[in-house]
Write a protein that holds these residues in place. Structure first.
Motif, PDB file in Angstrom:
ATOM      1  N   VAL A 186      -1.279 -27.865  52.461  1.00 21.31           N
ATOM      2  CA  VAL A 186      -1.164 -26.456  52.056  1.00 21.31           C
ATOM      3  C   VAL A 186      -2.553 -25.873  51.825  1.00 21.31           C
ATOM      4  O   VAL A 186      -2.903 -24.813  52.354  1.00 21.31           O
ATOM      5  N   THR A 187      -3.378 -26.580  51.062  1.00 22.60           N
ATOM      6  CA  THR A 187      -4.718 -26.061  50.797  1.00 22.60           C
ATOM      7  C   THR A 187      -5.523 -25.990  52.086  1.00 22.60           C
ATOM      8  O   THR A 187      -6.182 -24.985  52.366  1.00 22.60           O
ATOM      9  N   ALA A 188      -5.454 -27.066  52.885  1.00 21.52           N
ATOM     10  CA  ALA A 188      -6.261 -27.092  54.101  1.00 21.52           C
ATOM     11  C   ALA A 188      -5.812 -26.012  55.076  1.00 21.52           C
ATOM     12  O   ALA A 188      -6.640 -25.350  55.702  1.00 21.52           O
ATOM     13  N   SER A 189      -4.498 -25.821  55.179  1.00 22.18           N
ATOM     14  CA  SER A 189      -4.050 -24.867  56.185  1.00 22.18           C
ATOM     15  C   SER A 189      -4.319 -23.429  55.731  1.00 22.18           C
ATOM     16  O   SER A 189      -4.511 -22.545  56.554  1.00 22.18           O
ATOM     17  N   TYR A 190      -4.402 -23.239  54.410  1.00 20.77           N
ATOM     18  CA  TYR A 190      -4.818 -21.910  53.939  1.00 20.77           C
ATOM     19  C   TYR A 190      -6.224 -21.624  54.475  1.00 20.77           C
ATOM     20  O   TYR A 190      -6.487 -20.571  55.059  1.00 20.77           O
ATOM     21  N   ALA A 191      -7.105 -22.602  54.287  1.00  9.20           N
ATOM     22  CA  ALA A 191      -8.485 -22.416  54.742  1.00  9.20           C
ATOM     23  C   ALA A 191      -8.521 -22.228  56.253  1.00  9.20           C
ATOM     24  O   ALA A 191      -9.265 -21.391  56.771  1.00  9.20           O
ATOM     25  N   GLU A 250      -4.353  -9.166  50.771  1.00  8.79           N
ATOM     26  CA  GLU A 250      -5.346  -8.173  50.381  1.00  8.79           C
ATOM     27  C   GLU A 250      -5.128  -7.649  48.968  1.00  8.79           C
ATOM     28  O   GLU A 250      -6.073  -7.555  48.186  1.00  8.79           O
ATOM     29  N   ALA A 251      -3.860  -7.402  48.650  1.00 11.03           N
ATOM     30  CA  ALA A 251      -3.544  -6.896  47.328  1.00 11.03           C
ATOM     31  C   ALA A 251      -4.059  -7.847  46.262  1.00 11.03           C
ATOM     32  O   ALA A 251      -4.684  -7.442  45.277  1.00 11.03           O
ATOM     33  N   ALA A 308      -7.989 -12.136  42.422  1.00  9.05           N
ATOM     34  CA  ALA A 308      -7.415 -13.473  42.321  1.00  9.05           C
ATOM     35  C   ALA A 308      -8.290 -14.470  43.072  1.00  9.05           C
ATOM     36  O   ALA A 308      -8.856 -14.173  44.124  1.00  9.05           O
ATOM     37  N   THR A 309      -8.411 -15.678  42.524  1.00 10.52           N
ATOM     38  CA  THR A 309      -9.165 -16.731  43.211  1.00 10.52           C
ATOM     39  C   THR A 309      -8.298 -17.273  44.338  1.00 10.52           C
ATOM     40  O   THR A 309      -7.064 -17.127  44.329  1.00 10.52           O
ATOM     41  N   PRO A 310      -8.908 -17.922  45.334  1.00  7.05           N
ATOM     42  CA  PRO A 310      -8.112 -18.491  46.436  1.00  7.05           C
ATOM     43  C   PRO A 310      -6.996 -19.405  45.938  1.00  7.05           C
ATOM     44  O   PRO A 310      -5.914 -19.430  46.507  1.00  7.05           O
ATOM     45  N   TRP A 311      -7.280 -20.170  44.884  1.00  6.08           N
ATOM     46  CA  TRP A 311      -6.255 -21.091  44.372  1.00  6.08           C
ATOM     47  C   TRP A 311      -5.024 -20.323  43.908  1.00  6.08           C
ATOM     48  O   TRP A 311      -3.882 -20.694  44.185  1.00  6.08           O
ATOM     49  N   ILE A 312      -5.289 -19.207  43.157  1.00  9.35           N
ATOM     50  CA  ILE A 312      -4.181 -18.363  42.703  1.00  9.35           C
ATOM     51  C   ILE A 312      -3.443 -17.786  43.908  1.00  9.35           C
ATOM     52  O   ILE A 312      -2.206 -17.743  43.941  1.00  9.35           O
ATOM     53  N   ILE A 313      -4.221 -17.369  44.916  1.00  7.41           N
ATOM     54  CA  ILE A 313      -3.583 -16.776  46.092  1.00  7.41           C
ATOM     55  C   ILE A 313      -2.625 -17.779  46.734  1.00  7.41           C
ATOM     56  O   ILE A 313      -1.489 -17.446  47.076  1.00  7.41           O
ATOM     57  N   ALA A 316     -12.938 -22.251  51.081  1.00 10.98           N
ATOM     58  CA  ALA A 316     -12.300 -22.908  52.216  1.00 10.98           C
ATOM     59  C   ALA A 316     -12.839 -24.313  52.385  1.00 10.98           C
ATOM     60  O   ALA A 316     -12.092 -25.263  52.646  1.00 10.98           O
ATOM     61  N   PHE A 317     -14.155 -24.454  52.196  1.00 10.71           N
ATOM     62  CA  PHE A 317     -14.746 -25.776  52.346  1.00 10.71           C
ATOM     63  C   PHE A 317     -14.130 -26.758  51.362  1.00 10.71           C
ATOM     64  O   PHE A 317     -13.760 -27.867  51.706  1.00 10.71           O
ATOM     65  N   TRP A 318     -13.987 -26.305  50.098  1.00  9.59           N
ATOM     66  CA  TRP A 318     -13.421 -27.224  49.100  1.00  9.59           C
ATOM     67  C   TRP A 318     -11.948 -27.515  49.358  1.00  9.59           C
ATOM     68  O   TRP A 318     -11.454 -28.584  49.016  1.00  9.59           O
TER      69      TRP A 318
END
Lengths: 277, 316, 425
Positions: free
Chosen positions: A88-93, A169-170, A176-181, B18-20
C-alpha cells in the motif's frame, strides 16, 4: 424465432453444464475416493458406494495435521498482512508521486515475479539460516514475499493511479502528510482491490510447496501442502490415496468458502484495477 | 516537521516521502529476491558442488560453454549451451507454454463470456469454476495422477465406456501422451484464473454498446470480434503475459506428474535435477540463470512487439 | 502372557543397555530424520523408548516424503549448509558414497556390532575405510506368483525369464478366454525412475550381463548378455505386461496384483503383508520365490535395498547420537522392527530367531532372496551415482518404449557413461 431462442438457451445451458462438470469433477472424484479404503480404492467408482469416514479420522487424528492447518493459516495471514502493508505504501509512491525512474522501477518489480523459484532456493536457504529463522514460520513468511509482493504492488499501483486527482488535492491543501493521505483518503477507497490482492496472495501462500518443504525440519512447523505431500502409506512404496484425498478435501473446502464469500469482490477488485493496460 | 521541510517545495517533499514509502518494499525485495538471484548467478560462474557450497572456484563461463582443443587437434565443446538435454528442456518448456497459454486464453474467453451473461445461478457457477484454481498444485497433481492412472484411473474408464479408445492408455508413461497429460492438468487448473482476469476486462465494456449493437441487429459473432475483442485487448494482453511467465517457470506439476519423462522435462525441472540430484550445483545454477534470461528476453519481446503498456505510464 | 513376556524382555533390554551405553549423563534432545513409512512413525516411539529410558535422552522423529529422491535432495541441501538441526539421518543403501563427507566415522564405535551384520551390507556403507552408516534393515525384491492359477494350469513357479514369459502368456490367454479381460501375465516397475534401475539391473545381472559399472569402476553395460536381457524385457511390454507398465512404480504394480489382475509380480517384501490383508483379492492365494534367471546355470539377482542410520558431522550432540545409532542397528531394535513392521534384519542371527519366525513367517523365507542380492553400482561411481542411474534408466526406458534397439541404446549409454566418468569416477 422462439424455437431458435429456445435452442440458443439450451445450447447456452449445456455449455454452462460442461464448464461446471469439467471444473468440479476432479474435486468430486477426490471426495468419492476419500470415502473408500483398501482394495476398494483400486476400483473405478462414479458414485460413493460407502461412506467410510476412516480416512478423515486418520488424517485429522493424525499426529500434526491440525497443527499444520494452523501453521498455514498463520503463515498465509501474516504474509498477506505484511505484503499488503508494504504494497500500500509503495504503490502510493509509485502511483501518485512523479519521480525519475518510476517506470523502470515498476519493470524491475515485474522482473522479480519472473524469478524461477528454483533459481533463488539456495540463496534464500543461506539467508534463512543466516537470520536464524530456519524451521520457524518466519522463514516462509519472508520467502513468500518474493511472489506476493510484486503482484500486490502491481495491482494496487494500477488501481491507485486511476483514482481521480481531486480526492488527494483536497487533503494536500489541508496540509495532510502523505501517511495521513494514505490511511485516511486512499485506504477506504482501496477495499475492493485489497480484498482481491489479499485473497490472491493468501491462496499463493497457502498452496506453496517447495519453500515450505525446504525451510522446515520438524513436523510441528510444516504447512498443509507439505503435510499432504508427506502423508505416508504403511510402507516405503505404498501411496495412501484415501487419506491424501481426504486431506485435500479438508484443505480445499476453506478456500472454496473464501472464494464463495469473496467472489463478487474478486471480480470487482480486478475490474477496478488489476487488469487495466 | 513543517519547519524542517520549510526549504523544500511540495513536490520535493512528496518525493522524499515517496522514497521512505518505497524503501521497505525495495529492501524486502532486495533481500529475498535480488540477493539470492545474484548468488545463483555467481554460483553459475564457479565450480561449486552442493556437497561443498563454499568451496567453489571461479571458472568463468565454462558451465555455459567451454571449448578445449585436444592435442590431436580435436575441438571439444562442453557446457549447458551444447547439452542436448538442456535444449530438449527448452523446447519442452516453450512448447508447453505456448500450447497451454493458447488453450487457456481461448477457453478462458469462452468461460468469461458465459459468466458475463445474466443467468440464474451465475454466482454458484462462478464459484464452481474457481475450484480448480483454489486447490493446491501439489494436491491437484496428485489427484490427476490418480485419475490418469492407466489401470484404475477414471479417465480411461470414461473414455472406454464412451468408446473413444479401445484399450487403456498409459497417459503419464507413454512418450506420446505425457505432454498431453501435463497440458490437460495445467489447462484445467489455470483456465479459471484466466477467465477471471478476462471477466474483469469484460465487465468494463459498457453495457450500452451491446444494447446498441443488438438494436441494430448485428450478428453476435461479429459483435464479439468487432467490439468486444478490441475493447478487452489490453486486459487480455496483461493476462497472457502473467500466465506466460508462470508457464515458462512450470515446475511442481511436472515434478509430481511425470518426474523423469524426457518428453515433459522443463527448464526448471532439469535445473533442479542438476543442482540437487546430480550434485552439479554450479551447472544447475547456470541453467537457472539461462532460464531467467530466456524469460526476460521473452517478456521484453512481447512487450515491445505487442506494444503492451504494462507500466501504464503512457496513459497519463 | 505376552504382556508379561514383553515386560520381561524390556526390563532385561533396559538393564543390558544401561550396561552398554552407560548411565545417563545430561539429557539431550535428538532429531532423527527419516522417510515416513506408514506406522513407522508410531512404531519409532515404541522402538526408541527403551533407549530413551536407559540414557535419559529423548528423540524426535522428523518424517520426510516417501520419495527417496525428494529425501535425498533435502538432506543434501541441509548437509551442504552444515545444518545442525538434525542429528541423525536415515539413509538409503546407495547414498553412503555421495554423502560420506558429512557423516561421522562409526568404525570405532561399532567395532563390536558391525561383525554381527551381513558383511556385504557393512561393506556397502564403508567408503574409503570409513563406516558412514549402520544398517538398520534391508530390503530385496522377489517374484510373487499366484499359486491358485499355477495349480489350475499345472505349472510350477518359473526358473528362467523365458519360462516366466511363456507361463504368463499361457495363463493370461486362457483366463482371458474365460472372460477375465483385465488379467495380465506379469507386472513390474517400468517407470523412468530409480526403481527401473533396480528392475533392469536384475534382468541384466541374471542374464550374466554384469552390473552396469563393475566394482573396479569399469563400465561393463555394453555387452551381448545385457542386450539380450533388455530385448527379453522389451518383448513383455504389450504382451504379458500392459503398456502402462512403463509408468508403473511399486504401488501401481501392487494395485493390479492385489485386485487379482496379474499372474506374476516383481515387488518388495511390503506387498506380502498387504496382499494378505482382509480386503485383498489374492489373500492366501500367492507365494513368493527368487526372481528368475536368464538361462539354466545363471544366478538369480535381487537388487539390494535397505536403510541405514548415519550421524551428522554437524550435530552438536554426537555422543548421544552415536549411542542411538548403535541401538537402532543393534539386535533389540532390529528384532522389534522385524516383528512390528516386517522389516528384514541385517543381523545374521535374527533369521533363526523363533519369535520373528512366529510373528513374520515371511522373513526366514526371504533369506534366500536376500543371499542373491546385488548392489547397485553406487560404490564405484561415488558422487556420480545418481547421474549414472538416471542415464541407465533412461536408456532402458527408451528401449522398452521402442525408441531405438537395445544394442543401440546400450552403445550410446556406454559413450555417455565414459564421458561422465572422465579420468575416473
Amino acid at each position: 424465432m422462439t424455437a431458435q431462442k429456445l435452442l440458443t438457451n439450451i445450447a447456452f445451458y449445456a455449455l454452462v453444464v460442461v464448464i461446471v462438470v469439467f471444473s468440479v469433477f476432479p474435486f468430486y472424484y477426490a471426495i468419492v475416493t476419500s470415502f473408500s479404503t483398501g482394495t476398494e480404492l483400486f476400483k473405478v467408482n462414479y458414485w460413493p458406494k460407502v461412506f467410510d469416514w476412516g480416512n478423515y479420522e486418520s488424517v485429522l487424528g493424525g499426529r500434526n495435521f491440525v497443527r499444520s492447518i494452523w501453521n498455514s493459516v498463520f503463515i498465509a495471514t501474516t504474509t498477506v498482512v505484511f505484503a499488503l502493508f508494504l504494497a500500500v505504501t509503495a504503490s502510493y509512491a509509485l502511483a501518485r508521486v512523479r519521480f525519475r525512474g518510476r517506470g523502470l522501477l515498476l519493470m524491475m518489480i515485474l522482473a522479480v515475479s519472473m524469478f524461477p523459484q528454483i533459481a533463488v532456493l539456495a540463496g534464500l536457504f543461506e539467508l534463512v539460516r543466516f537470520l536464524g529463522i530456519f524451521n520457524t514460520p518466519y522463514a516462509m513468511i519472508m520467502s513468500y514475499v518474493i511472489f506476493t509482493l510484486p503482484f500486490t504492488v502491481w495491482v494496487l499501483t494500477t488501481f491507485m493511479r486511476d483514482l481521480p486527482v481531486e480526492i488527494e488535492e483536497a487533503a494536500i491543501v489541508d496540509g495532510a502528510t502523505p501517511w495521513i493521505i494514505i490511511t485516511k483518503v486512499f485506504l477506504p477507497l482501496l477495499w475492493p482491490a485489497l480484498v482481491t490482492t489479499g485473497l490472491l496472495a493468501f491462496i499463493g501462500a497457502w498452496n506453496e510447496f517447495l519453500f515450505a518443504l525446504t525451510f522446515t525440519s520438524s513436523e510441528t512447523t510444516r504447512t498443509v501442502p507439505v503435510a499432504i505431500g508427506l502423508l505416508s502409506g504403511a510402507s516405503q512404496q505404498e501411496i495412501p490415496w484415501g487419506p491424501i484425498m481426504a486431506a485435500s478435501v479438508i484443505v480445499t473446502v476453506p478456500l472454496i468458502i473464501l472464494v464463495l464469500i469473496f467472489q463478487r469482490k474478486i471480480v470487482a477488485g480486478l475490474t477496478a484495477g488489476g487488469v487495466k493496460g | 516537521m513543517a519547519t524542517n521541510d520549510g526549504g523544500l517545495s511540495l513536490s520535493q517533499q512528496r518525493q522524499r516521502a515517496a522514497f521512505w514509502f518505497l524503501a521497505p518494499m525495495l529492501a524486502a525485495l532486495f533481500f529475498v529476491a535480488a540477493w539470492p538471484l545474484l548468488r545463483t548467478i555467481w554460483f553459475s560462474l564457479t565450480n561449486t558442488l552442493l556437497s561443498d557450497l563454499y568451496g567453489g572456484e571461479f571458472i568463468g563461463f565454462d558451465n555455459y560453454l567451454s571449448i578445449r582443443v585436444l592435442e590431436s587437434g580435436r575441438v571439444i565443446y562442453r557446457g549447458t549451451l551444447v547439452d542436448p538435454a538442456w535444449w530438449n528442456a527448452v523446447w519442452n518448456t516453450v512448447r508447453f507454454a505456448f500450447v497451454s497459454v493458447f488453450f487457456e486464453t481461448v477457453l478462458g474467453l469462452i468461460v468469461a463470456l458465459v459468466l458475463n451473461a445474466e443467468f440464474k445461478g451465475r454466482g454458484l457457477v462462478r464459484a464452481a469454476i474457481l475450484i480448480p484454481w483454489a486447490i493446491p498444485t501439489i494436491v491437484s497433481a496428485k489427484m490427476w495422477a490418480w485419475m490418469l492412472n492407466d489401470q484404475f484411473g477414471i479417465i480411461n474408464d470414461i473414455l472406454l465406456n464412451l468408446g473413444l479408445i479401445d484399450q487403456k492408455i498409459a497417459w503419464t508413461a507413454s512418450v506420446d501422451t505425457a505432454m498431453y497429460a501435463v497440458l490437460m492438468v495445467d489447462i484445467w487448473k489455470t483456465t479459471p484464473f484466466m477467465a477471471l482476469l478476462i471477466l474483469a476486462g469484460l465487465q468494463m465494456v459498457p453495457r450500452d454498446i451491446y444494447e446498441a449493437a443488438k438494436l441494430d441487429g448485428v450478428n453476435p459473432i461479429k459483435v464479439f470480434f468487432k467490439i468486444t475483442l478490441p475493447l478487452i485487448r489490453p486486459a487480455l494482453a496483461v493476462a497472457i503475459i502473467f500466465r506466460m511467465l508462470d508457464a515458462l517457470r512450470i515446475f511442481d506439476l511436472v515434478y509430481v506428474l511425470t518426474p523423469n519423462s524426457a518428453a515433459t522435462k522443463t527448464m526448471s525441472v532439469i535445473s533442479r535435477e542438476n543442482m540437487i540430484d546430480f550434485d552439479k550445483f554450479a551447472y544447475g545454477a547456470a541453467q537457472s540463470t539461462l532460464l531467467f534470461a530466456i524469460i526476460a528476453i521473452f517478456v521484453s519481446l512481447y512487450i515491445w512487439l505487442g506494444k503492451v503498456d504494462l507500466s501504464g505510464e503512457g496513459q497519463k | 502372557m505376552t504382556i508379561m513376556k514383553g515386560r520381561a524382555v524390556r526390563a532385561t533390554a533396559t538393564a543390558a543397555m544401561l550396561a552398554v551405553f552407560g548411565a545417563p549423563l545430561a539429557a539431550e534432545e535428538l532429531f532423527y530424520v527419516s522417510g515416513a513409512v506408514g506406522n513407522a512413525v508410531e512404531n519409532f516411539k515404541t522402538l526408541v523408548k527403551p533407549w530413551e529410558e536407559a540414557t535419559g535422552n529423548t528423540v524426535t522423529l522428523v518424517p520426510m516424503p516417501a520419495s527417496t529422491t525428494d529425501q535425498f535432495g533435502q538432506y543434501r541441501l541441509w548437509l551442504a549448509a552444515g545444518a545442525s538441526d538434525i542429528d541423525l539421518y536415515q539413509t538409503d543403501v546407495i547414498w553412503a558414497p555421495q554423502l560420506a563427507d558429512h557423516f561421522v566415522d562409526l568404525t570405532e564405535a561399532a567395532k563390536d556390532l558391525a561383525p554381527q551384520h551381513f558383511p556385504s551390507i557393512i561393506e556397502s556403507q564403508t567408503v574409503n575405510g570409513k563406516l558412514v552408516a549402520l544398517p538398520i534393515f534391508t530390503d530385496a525384491p522377489a517374484l510373487y506368483y499366484r499359486k491358485d492359477l499355477l495349480d489350475k494350469y499345472g505349472k510350477s513357479p518359473p526358473k528362467t525369464w523365458a519360462e516366466l514369459a511363456e507361463t504368463a502368456k499361457m495363463i493370461q490367454d486362457a483366463e482371458r478366454a474365460e472372460g477375465k479381460a483385465d488379467l495380465w501375465g506379469f507386472v513390474w516397475q517400468g517407470n523412468a525412475y530409480e526403481g527401473l534401475t533396480c528392475n533392469a539391473l536384475e534382468w541384466v545381472k541374471s542374464f550374466g550381463g554384469g552390473q552396469i559399472v563393475e566394482p573396479d569402476g569399469t563400465i561393463s553395460i555394453n555387452n551381448e548378455n545385457a542386450v539380450a536381457a533388455l530385448e527379453a524385457a522389451k518383448s513383455w511390454v504389450g504382451t504379458i505386461s500392459p503398456d502402462g507398465v512403463l509408468a508403473y512404480q511399486e504401488e501401481e504394480a501392487r494395485g493390479v496384483w492385489q485386485t487379482g489382475n496379474a499372474v506374476f509380480m516383481r515387488n518388495w517384501p511390503y506387498a506380502y503383508g498387504l496382499g494378505n490383508g482382509d480386503d485383498s483379492a489374492v489373500k492366501g492365494l500367492f507365494g513368493v520365490t527368487t526372481l528368475p534367471v536368464g538361462k539354466e546355470g545363471d544366478t538369480s539377482a535381487a537388487t539390494l535395498g535397505g536403510w541405514n542410520v548415519a550421524v551428522s558431522k554437524y550435530s552438536t550432540k554426537q555422543e548421544a547420537a552415536i549411542s542411538l545409532a548403535l541401538y537402532l542397528a543393534g539386535p533389540e531394535a532390529q528384532k522389534q522392527r522385524a516383528i512390528a513392521e516386517s522389516n528384514l534384519p541385517t543381523i545374521i542371527s535374527l533369521y533363526d530367531d523363533a519369535d520373528i519366525a512366529a510373528a513374520q513367517p515371511i522373513i526366514p523365507q526371504w533369506k534366500d532372496v536376500f543371499l542373491n542380492a546385488v548392489p547397485r553400482p553406487s560404490a564405484p561411481t561415488l558422487g556420480k551415482y545418481n547421474e549414472v542411474s538416471a542415464k541407465f534408466w533412461s536408456a532402458v526406458h527408451s528401449t522398452l518404449s521402442g525408441e531405438g534397439s537395445a544394442a543401440e541404446n546400450l552403445e550410446l549409454l556406454e559413450v555417455d557413461l565414459t564421458d561422465l566418468k572422465g579420468s575416473g569416477w
